[in-house]
Design a protein around this motif. Structure first.
Motif, short mmCIF file in Angstrom:
data_model
loop_
_atom_site.label_atom_id
_atom_site.label_comp_id
_atom_site.label_asym_id
_atom_site.label_seq_id
_atom_site.Cartn_x
_atom_site.Cartn_y
_atom_site.Cartn_z
N GLN A 2 0.85 -1.19 0.00
CA GLN A 2 0.00 0.00 0.00
C GLN A 2 0.88 1.24 0.00
O GLN A 2 1.89 1.28 0.70
CB GLN A 2 -0.91 0.01 1.23
CG GLN A 2 -1.99 -1.06 1.21
CD GLN A 2 -2.95 -0.93 2.38
OE1 GLN A 2 -2.57 -0.45 3.44
NE2 GLN A 2 -4.19 -1.32 2.17
N GLN A 4 0.66 5.48 0.33
CA GLN A 4 -0.20 6.58 0.75
C GLN A 4 0.56 7.88 0.62
O GLN A 4 1.54 8.10 1.34
CB GLN A 4 -0.66 6.37 2.19
CG GLN A 4 -1.55 7.49 2.71
CD GLN A 4 -2.87 7.59 1.96
OE1 GLN A 4 -3.60 6.61 1.84
NE2 GLN A 4 -3.16 8.77 1.43
N TYR A 94 0.81 11.88 -7.23
CA TYR A 94 0.73 10.46 -6.94
C TYR A 94 2.13 9.88 -6.77
O TYR A 94 3.06 10.25 -7.50
CB TYR A 94 0.06 9.70 -8.08
CG TYR A 94 -1.34 10.12 -8.39
CD1 TYR A 94 -1.62 11.13 -9.30
CD2 TYR A 94 -2.43 9.46 -7.79
CE1 TYR A 94 -2.92 11.51 -9.60
CE2 TYR A 94 -3.73 9.83 -8.09
CZ TYR A 94 -3.97 10.85 -8.99
OH TYR A 94 -5.26 11.21 -9.28
N TRP A 111 -0.03 2.04 -6.87
CA TRP A 111 -0.26 3.48 -6.84
C TRP A 111 -0.81 3.88 -5.50
O TRP A 111 -1.62 3.16 -4.90
CB TRP A 111 -1.29 3.88 -7.91
CG TRP A 111 -0.81 3.78 -9.30
CD1 TRP A 111 -0.83 2.68 -10.11
CD2 TRP A 111 -0.23 4.83 -10.08
NE1 TRP A 111 -0.31 2.98 -11.34
CE2 TRP A 111 0.07 4.30 -11.35
CE3 TRP A 111 0.05 6.17 -9.84
CZ2 TRP A 111 0.64 5.07 -12.37
CZ3 TRP A 111 0.62 6.93 -10.85
CH2 TRP A 111 0.91 6.37 -12.10
N GLY A 112 -0.39 5.03 -5.04
CA GLY A 112 -1.03 5.61 -3.88
C GLY A 112 -2.16 6.51 -4.31
O GLY A 112 -2.21 6.97 -5.45
N LYS A 113 -3.07 6.74 -3.40
CA LYS A 113 -4.09 7.75 -3.65
C LYS A 113 -3.40 9.10 -3.73
O LYS A 113 -2.46 9.37 -2.99
CB LYS A 113 -5.14 7.74 -2.55
CG LYS A 113 -6.03 6.51 -2.56
CD LYS A 113 -7.13 6.62 -1.52
CE LYS A 113 -8.04 5.40 -1.55
NZ LYS A 113 -9.11 5.49 -0.53
N THR A 115 -2.59 13.18 -3.67
CA THR A 115 -2.75 14.28 -2.74
C THR A 115 -2.79 15.58 -3.55
O THR A 115 -1.96 15.78 -4.44
CB THR A 115 -1.63 14.30 -1.68
OG1 THR A 115 -1.87 15.33 -0.73
CG2 THR A 115 -0.25 14.47 -2.29
#
Length: 121
Positions: A2, A4, A94, A111-113, A115
């Protein structure tokens, strides 16, 4: 794995922000960590990458004089320091991970979410 991304926000032109990307998961190897951004109505853009183990860096020409990537292997963190921000830097940012040297979006494993970064004039 994950990812973030965090640290986005609203900043005035000329200001700075540091984005963070936290990686977690038992299979995280972090061969290559990559930052992208996507402005409204535009395609996602490659910004730079860091080889997680060696720390070698590569930047897109558009940001190489203003943005700096780094990583903290102990904490599985990757950073994007952005200086001298311009309104045209407004985008969703990202982080992504790949196990190859490719910087093509299709080759990213994770991939991160994003910002949001907004730079006001």
């Amino acid at each position: 794995v994950q990812l973030q991304a965090s640290g986005g926000g609203l900043v005035q032109a000329g200001g700075s922000l540091r984005l963070s990307c936290a990686a977690s998961g038992p299979t995280f190897s972090g061969w290559q960590m990559v930052w992208f951004r996507q402005a409204a109505g535009k395609e996602r853009e490659f910004l730079g990458k860091i080889f997680y183990t060696s720390g070698r860096l590569y930047y897109a020409d558009s940001v190489k004089d203003r943005f700096t990537m780094s990583r903290n292997k102990e904490n599985n963190m990757v950073y994007l320091q952005m200086n001298s921000l311009k309104p045209e830097d407004t985008a969703v940012y990202y982080c992504a991970e790949a196990d190859s040297t490719s910087v093509q979006q299709r080759d990213m494993n994770y991939w991160g979410k994003g910002t949001q970064v907004t730079v006001s004039s």
